[in-house]
Design an enzyme around this catalytic site. Structure first.
Site, PDB file in Angstrom:
ATOM      1  N   CYS A   1       0.828  -1.207   0.000  1.00 48.38           N
ATOM      2  CA  CYS A   1       0.000   0.000   0.000  1.00 48.38           C
ATOM      3  C   CYS A   1       0.865   1.261   0.000  1.00 48.38           C
ATOM      4  O   CYS A   1       0.483   2.282  -0.572  1.00 48.38           O
ATOM      5  CB  CYS A   1      -0.936  -0.011   1.200  1.00 48.38           C
ATOM      6  SG  CYS A   1      -0.108  -0.188   2.789  1.00 48.38           S
TER       7      CYS A   1
ATOM      8  N   HIS B   1      -1.551   1.064   7.583  1.00 47.22           N
ATOM      9  CA  HIS B   1      -1.975   1.079   6.179  1.00 47.22           C
ATOM     10  C   HIS B   1      -1.804   2.484   5.612  1.00 47.22           C
ATOM     11  O   HIS B   1      -2.039   3.482   6.307  1.00 47.22           O
ATOM     12  CB  HIS B   1      -3.439   0.637   6.076  1.00 47.22           C
ATOM     13  CG  HIS B   1      -3.981   0.691   4.690  1.00 47.22           C
ATOM     14  ND1 HIS B   1      -3.546  -0.173   3.698  1.00 47.22           N
ATOM     15  CD2 HIS B   1      -4.911   1.505   4.105  1.00 47.22           C
ATOM     16  CE1 HIS B   1      -4.192   0.110   2.581  1.00 47.22           C
ATOM     17  NE2 HIS B   1      -5.025   1.114   2.802  1.00 47.22           N
TER      18      HIS B   1
END
Length: 1078
Positions: A48, A303
């Protein structure tokens, strides 16, 4: 850190192919782009951070166009990367292809697999998350290294390179010493700073003084002098990248932590105050924010996603979904202060002061208010990081002000809300943003998902666990040409345009094929001329001819289209399409498709559906009944037969069932009556029809039969709950076969209960053959030897003989009988089983007949002589109905142990009392254990199997209850036996009469020292009454959480007894007949 990310064999070139990745076969095609018309990037497991950085570079139009300006002549071709002599720059080529796919290929998300392969990453690197700031520097370095000797070798420097100058001013002579530093991104501090402008102020405006013990040696004065150190921005890049140091290390706790406090950053910023040269216009120093990489989580994982402003308007911005929801009009506006972040002292203190009516707090009461707010003092919560509270207030004079001679602290005239940071000349911060402009084109790119957001949503990333991590600014002077607006193919090389067009063409073809395959159904067409109606079902006329025609058709097309296809090749005349289903009896028709305008999908047609093509009225001249109520069922018709010449043996579809039975499969419509079935079979009205009942019958055999009463002849097969495969027994009133010697008919209440055909075998042995009722009765009779009739239970075991009548013995239809040598016991005698050994199921068994007045010793002597046993090391013990060895019979000469009908002295496990009319169960001979004392109890102990409703084999336990007969004493004895803690054991006694378990309580009452000690509970008295032979269940709570002692056998017996009580069977009052049913 990133594996072999940018290792190449020669400077600027890659000669090694990217390998190690297995390409999966094509399955479902990727979905097209969503409503915003922007493509995301697939997450390979932990990429990510890479996706967020790549999207930022893609939406930096100048970077994208510089990369596209490099052609194959400079970079080479990926097709030639396996050639030894080729010089292929793999990383920029793969980056070009990825950008072209993100811009032009119609798919929801693109894959970075080829790009990460060019990095040299393996699967572990793709699933491991790294820092996006470090990746940004490494990626720029790799691109510069890969583009050496090309026209793009300096484009990274042109776009991102800037310089700072560090100056030291000597206060004695005025000499200035300077040192210039280059940067591609600026790293700014977060800890102890209100926002980005404050951090830049500390870096490029504030001076660091060298004085006192920390003097500076001037090169011109050649001595230690007082000096001032400062830094300025000398050259500003077109694109400014700012990295926020949100991760720090706490040396006191020796651990990393993330700064989650409020940290503001402006949407536009003027860098003039921080630059060395300030003569140019403001536009030269003005920057606007266009990308924010956000980190959600902690310092050990999380994330990344990115907020991006679409400068070229490539996406279709639309208001987020929450804006389209109707808003409830507020009656009265009430100012609500959101709960501040406890890790941010500035937010907490501002919230405390703002909630006061006077907008101020006494300085000496501020600490107590803080304690009430967060439950902790300033010293424990904030002192290590922020110093004393007084110094903290002074350092934030832009927010707080001391009034009343320094006794009270208040917010400034225009105080910020608890979540809004004020501005000041020294540390300027952005003011509140205005209403968002729909044309701002901000998007949230979160891996494969792309959604529209408002410009004000960027301000939500100031603080918290989900907050800004990297900021990307661009000069406001950089204007985009009109040709680039809403033109994703702007300056994309022709070969990449062709590649994107080809991929779009293939994707469209795959989607069409996938859509067609998903909407295609396989139909089975059955044409009426190939079938005939037989026994209520359609059956093919010819077995050799394939009765069905397979047809692949599109679900989206109509019934009329299907009808036209069938007319072209398969049918002429009137046509009706009826949904059919293949049943055991044959093909049956249900609903007919009448609306030609409806699609097959709307008509409920699925793949594999059978369609019958006919005229809608008849098949081969026979009228066909349709619908679920006319479903045919296939029954097995059973008739008595003695061989191939027997009745029913020559009928069509019949087969020899063995043991004198003939079976034939016949189909009947579900709505026909039982009388019509009898008539269809050609049987007279005097014939009897019987239904087989699987899984438990009324007799003692393995299955039961039920005779249909005359009233059932008018009921349909559906009403009688008959189903496919059920057996239907046909009993004719008489037979002409000379080999049947006799018929024995027993009648009770006007109903036939038992039919016994006696068959004379060639060997001279008379066999009572109940094959007519689908059970085997094996009875042997030797000439001249006395014999008796005995029932056979479901396990095949012979039950004791008796002199009871058919009614009292419970003999019913399908009861198995065996004629055995020997005579039945007299009224003064008992028939007993006995077994030798400790395990009745695996030891020697025998049968004896004794007088009811016999003592236990006499019975033992008879068993010893019958079993050819020697020695006196044997004794009798009881067996319960489950053949569990239990209580021992020790007093062999006592009158109390006479073997009578009322107290049979079964000598089998469990104390079971059976009525006088019954036949007792067998005794069991076992080696004599040590004789227990009068207050010692011989128990049968069973340890429960963890996780199951069963027990390990039982063991004997002699429990000394002379001193302490309480549950605690028994629990201690068992704990010593099994080597476990007494507190971990749960005990229960088995009640064989009720098939239940009575649990011993683990609770021990605590008694005060002053009160009289309560007498301990005795297991020898009420309610347990423990005695020799009782079964004790044990549960180890350490490994078994199930406190239920009951077994499936207990529940089965309870259900059987309940069912027997419900039916009111009188003969079940006899325990021996009850055992025959078990």
């Amino acid at each position: 850190m990133f594996g072999s990310l940018f290792e190449e064999e020669e400077e600027g070139f890659s000669l090694a192919p990217s390998g190690g990745r297995v390409v999966k076969g094509e399955g479902e095609p990727p979905p097209p782009r969503g409503r915003v018309n922007l493509s995301g990037i697939k997450n390979q497991g932990g990429t990510c951070y890479l996706n967020s950085l790549l999207q930022t570079l893609l939406f930096t139009p100048e970077f994208r166009e510089e990369l596209f300006s490099l052609g194959p002549k400079e970079l080479g071709c990926l097709e030639d990367k396996d050639k030894p002599e080729a010089k292929v720059r793999v990383i920029p080529l793969e980056l070009q292809r990825l950008f072209a796919r993100l811009l032009l290929v119609d798919q929801q998300s693109a894959s970075t697999a080829d790009l990460t392969d060019s990095f040299g990453w393996n699967n572990s690197e793709e699933s491991r998350q790294h820092d996006v700031q470090e990746l940004n520097r490494i990626l720029f370095s790799a691109l510069e290294h890969s583009l050496v000797d090309t026209s793009g070798s300096a484009f990274i420097q042109r776009l991102y390179h800037g310089t700072t100058v560090n100056s030291i001013l000597c206060k004695e002579c005025g000499n200035i010493s300077q040192r210039q530093e280059d940067f591609l991104d600026l790293t700014v501090c977060v800890r102890g700073v209100c926002g980005l402008e404050g951090a830049l102020w500390d870096m490029f405006v504030e001076e660091e003084m060298f004085e006192g013990s920390n003097l500076y040696r001037c090169g011109q004065c050649d001595q230690l002098v007082t000096a001032a150190k400062s830094a300025k921005l000398r050259k500003l890049p077109p694109f400014l990248t700012v990295s926020l140091l949100r991760f720090n290390f706490d040396f006191a706790r020796c651990e990393r932590y993330k700064e989650t406090g409020r940290y503001t950053f402006p949407l536009t910023i003027n860098l003039r105050p921080f630059c060395e040269q300030t003569e140019d216009e403001d536009s030269e120093y003005s920057y606007e924010l266009f990308s924010v990489i956000i980190h959600k989580g902690g310092c050990y994982g999380g994330h990344y996603h990115v907020y991006i402003k679409d400068m070229d308007h490539l996406g279709l911005w639309e208001p987020p979904e929450e804006d389209s929801k109707p808003k409830v009009q507020k009656k009265k506006e009430v100012r609500v202060y959101p709960e501040p972040e406890k890790d941010d002292p500035l937010s907490v203190l501002s919230s405390i002061i703002a909630q006061e009516e006077s907008r101020s707090v006494l300085l000496d009461q501020l600490g107590q208010r803080l304690m009430d707010k967060i439950g902790s003092s300033w010293s424990k919560k904030y002192r290590k990081l922020h110093g004393p509270i007084g110094k903290f207030l002074q350092n934030h004079s832009d927010v707080f002000v001391l009034v009343n001679n320094g006794t009270r602290v208040a917010l400034k005239a225009n105080p910020p809300s608890p979540v809004t940071q004020p501005s000041s000349p020294a540390h300027p911060t952005p003011g509140p943003s205005s209403s968002p402009d729909p044309g701002s084109h901000w998007f949230d790119l979160n891996d494969s998902t792309v959604t529209s957001i408002h410009e004000r949503d960027v301000e939500k990333m100031y603080q918290g666990k989900e907050s800004a991590y990297m900021l990307f600014y661009r000069k406001t002077l950089l204007r985009r040409p009109s040709g680039a607006l809403r033109n994703p193919g702007y300056k994309v090389p022709p070969h990449l345009l062709e590649m994107a067009e080809e991929e779009n063409r293939r994707l469209q073809q795959r989607r069409e094929e996938f859509e067609a395959s998903n909407n295609s159904v396989e139909l089975r067409l059955h044409l009426a001329p190939r079938y005939r109606l037989e026994n209520g079902a359609l059956k093919p006329i010819s077995i050799e001819q394939n009765e069905a025609t397979n047809l692949t058709f599109d679900l989206r097309r109509t019934v009329g289209d299907l009808r036209m296809i069938i007319y072209q090749d398969l049918w002429e005349g009137d046509m009706a399409l009826t949904v059919a289903k293949s049943l055991p009896a044959g093909l049956h028709l249900y609903n007919t498709l009448t609306d030609d305008e409806v699609s097959l999908y709307s008509a409920g047609i699925l793949t594999g559906t059978d369609l019958f093509v006919w005229n809608g009225r008849e098949v081969c001249g026979a009228t066909v009944q349709t619908g679920a109520e006319w479903e045919p069922m296939l029954l097995t018709v059973v008739r008595p037969s003695l061989g191939e010449e027997g009745e029913g043996g020559d009928e069509e579809g019949g087969e020899e069932g063995g043991s004198g039975l003939s079976k034939e499969s016949r189909g009947f419509a579900g709505r026909v009556t039982l009388g019509e079935v009898r008539e269809a079979l050609g049987e007279p009205q005097e014939s009897l029809l019987c239904q087989e009942k699987r899984g438990g019958g009324e007799g003692g055999g393995a299955s039961g039969w039920r005779v249909f009463p005359p009233g059932d002849m008018q009921r349909t097969l559906k009403e009688l709950a008959l189903k496919d495969g059920d057996a239907l027994l046909v009993l004719e009133p008489q037979t002409q076969d000379s080999r049947w010697a006799a018929w024995c008919v027993c009648q009770l209440a006007g109903q036939i209960l038992l039919l016994l055909p006696l068959l004379i075998a060639a060997a001279g042995i008379i066999i009572i053959d109940m094959c007519l009722l689908s059970l085997h009765w094996c009875v042997y009779l030797c000439p001249g030897v006395a014999c008796c009739l005995r029932q056979v239970d479901r396990t095949g075991k012979l039950l004791p003989p008796g002199t009871l009548s058919v009614r009292d013995a419970g003999v019913r239809l399908m009861t198995s009988l065996s004629l055995c040598p020997g005579t039945a016991p007299k009224d003064t005698q008992l028939f007993l089983y006995f077994s030798v050994g400790t395990a009745p199921s695996s030891c020697l068994e025998g049968e004896i007949i004794i007088e009811q007045s016999s003592t236990v010793k006499q019975v033992g002597t008879d068993c010893l002589s019958f079993g050819l046993l020697v020695g006196d090391g044997w004794h009798l013990r009881r067996l319960d109905w489950c053949e569990e060895v239990g209580e021992a019979l020790m007093d062999e000469v006592s009158n109390q142990n006479y073997i009578t009908g009322s107290d049979i002295g079964n000598m089998i496990s469990g104390s079971v009392v059976i009525p006088r009319s019954s036949v007792p169960l067998p005794p069991s001979y076992c080696p004599i254990p040590p004789s227990p004392s009068p207050k010692e109890v011989l128990l049968r102990v069973q340890m429960g199997v963890p996780g199951e409703r069963g027990y390990y084999p039982p063991e004997d336990l002699v429990w000394d209850a002379s001193r302490d007969p309480s549950p605690r004493s028994l629990r201690s004895a068992l704990a010593s036996t099994y080597g476990l803690s007494p507190d971990s054991l749960l005990l229960a006694k088995h009640q064989p009469h009720t098939h239940t378990w009575e649990t011993f309580s683990n609770w021990s009452q605590q008694v005060s020292k002053r009160k009289k000690k309560k007498k301990a509970e005795s297991l020898l008295g009420a309610p347990f009454h423990l005695k020799d032979g009782d079964i004790i269940g044990v549960k180890n709570l350490l490994i078994d959480n199930n406190r239920d002692f009951s077994t499936q056998q207990d529940e089965q017996r309870l259900r059987e007894e309940k069912e027997q009580r419900r039916k009111g069977w009188g003969f079940l009052k006899d325990p021996m007949r009850l055992r025959s049913q078990c």
